[in-house]
Design an enzyme around this catalytic site. Structure first.
Site, mmCIF file in Angstrom:
data_model
loop_
_atom_site.group_PDB
_atom_site.id
_atom_site.type_symbol
_atom_site.label_atom_id
_atom_site.label_comp_id
_atom_site.label_asym_id
_atom_site.label_seq_id
_atom_site.Cartn_x
_atom_site.Cartn_y
_atom_site.Cartn_z
ATOM 1 C CE1 TYR A 1 38.532 41.474 44.989
ATOM 2 C CE2 TYR A 1 37.226 42.742 43.435
ATOM 3 C CZ TYR A 1 37.911 41.592 43.761
ATOM 4 O OH TYR A 1 37.970 40.567 42.856
ATOM 5 C CG HIS B 1 35.539 36.216 45.654
ATOM 6 N ND1 HIS B 1 35.718 37.459 46.203
ATOM 7 C CD2 HIS B 1 36.496 36.112 44.709
ATOM 8 C CE1 HIS B 1 36.728 38.077 45.616
ATOM 9 N NE2 HIS B 1 37.221 37.271 44.711
ATOM 10 C CB SER C 1 44.618 38.613 36.611
ATOM 11 O OG SER C 1 45.864 39.189 36.871
ATOM 12 C CG PHE D 1 54.193 40.738 33.595
ATOM 13 C CD1 PHE D 1 55.460 41.108 34.001
ATOM 14 C CD2 PHE D 1 54.074 39.969 32.447
ATOM 15 C CE1 PHE D 1 56.586 40.720 33.288
ATOM 16 C CE2 PHE D 1 55.178 39.578 31.726
ATOM 17 C CZ PHE D 1 56.445 39.952 32.152
#
Length: 327
Positions: free
Chosen positions: A56, A136, A214, A220
């Site tokens: 990141y 990951h 997420s 969203f």
């Protein structure tokens, strides 16, 4: 709702904090001062399970941020980080087809590189031990048993406390667990995208916690995403192109009425719903705004009545997002 949950032997807050959004190029521009203010707000509010990755931001940026934020507060936090995407010099990249937002990733999870990844993360974070260390993505050219075997050596050496895997299949999780106990599996899961039911079944069978990444559908499900900055990586995801985003916002407005009836926000509704799916679930929403961070963490206090859960599921059953998912 219990505020503390157990991930395969690791006790953490019921809702963690996903720090990915605090590095430039993820959700648009951001400076370090704002990022550090967000991290401080999360820790102060009890969001002390902090999730990051060596991939990141550039050159370990996200891990370095966390290291700065937790300096003098190490005993208050549980730090989780990941490896396999930030390839060091001389490491041969292996192509992993993932589609959608990235199409493919360059990974390397060869056992001989695992210790180097971990030592780099330890330096970036400024800590002596990583509380939860994740693979990951599985490497298509390396048996997951080999990677986890190298990770297990880090536990034996006291550099890592618990192991995790991300973005794996049910069978990959089982194979990893056969080598060393896995505390948590991280996978995409939200009202925006369901979890693979077989993966959830295997996690329950093995006693592995589930950490949904997420959990707000890449932002969203907050109901506030109308447009994106040019350097926001979500521009590569079909669900966030202009036409799809407009259609999805119109469709998912049905959630607003549910949240309003309960006197909570859409974000809190999405997080509370996830928490009610299983007692070993710990979502890791990310935010750059202290008020939103506190709001998200407060979802751990929300109890949804079974009738309400049935009502939510009935609404979700009628919703079909336009466009492929983030990954």
């Amino acid at each position: 709702m219990t505020k503390t949950r157990n991930l395969g032997g690791l006790d953490v807050p019921a809702i963690g904090f996903g720090a990915m959004v605090l590095s430039p190029g993820m959700y648009g521009a951001i400076d370090d001062d704002r990022a550090l203010a967000a991290l401080t707000a999360a820790i102060d509010a009890g969001g002390t399970f902090i999730d990051t990755s060596d991939a990141y931001g550039e050159n370990g940026h996200n891990e370095n941020l966390i290291g700065r934020a937790i300096r003098g507060r190490r005993d208050e936090v549980t730090v989780a980080t990941k490896f396999g995407l930030a390839l060091q010099d001389g490491v041969q990249p292996h192509r992993l087809k993932v589609g959608f937002a990235f199409e493919e990733l360059l990974v390397n999870a060869e056992p001989g590189h695992v210790r180097g990844y971990a030592e780099s993360s330890l330096r970036n974070l400024g800590v002596d031990v990583i509380d939860l260390y994740y693979l990951h993505f599985p490497d298509p050219q390396v048996p997951i048993e080999d990677t986890v075997g190298a990770m297990a050596e880090l536990v034996a050496d006291g550099k890592v406390r618990h192991l995790g895997v991300c973005n794996v299949t049910a069978q990959e999780l089982r194979r990893a667990y056969d080598v060393h106990p896995i505390a948590a599996v991280q996978t995409e899961w939200s009202m925006w995208r369901p979890i693979d039911p077989e993966l959830l079944d295997v996690a329950r069978e093995l006693g592995v916690g589930v950490v949904p990444w997420s959990p707000l559908g890449a932002g969203f499900l907050t109901g506030t995403v109308q447009t994106l900055d040019e350097d926001d990586f979500r521009n590569n995801a079909p669900r966030f192109d202009a036409a799809s985003l407009k259609a999805n916002n119109a469709s998912y407005d049905a959630l607003q009425a549910l949240a309003a009836d309960l006197g909570i926000t859409r974000s809190q509704l999405a997080l509370a719903w996830l928490l009610h799916q299983d007692p070993a679930i710990v979502p890791i929403p990310g935010s750059r705004t202290p008020a939103h961070i506190v709001e998200n963490l407060a979802a751990a206090d929300i109890t949804l009545h079974p009738d309400t859960l049935e009502r939510i599921d009935a609404v979700l059953a009628k919703l079909t997002p336009v466009g492929a998912t983030l990954l």
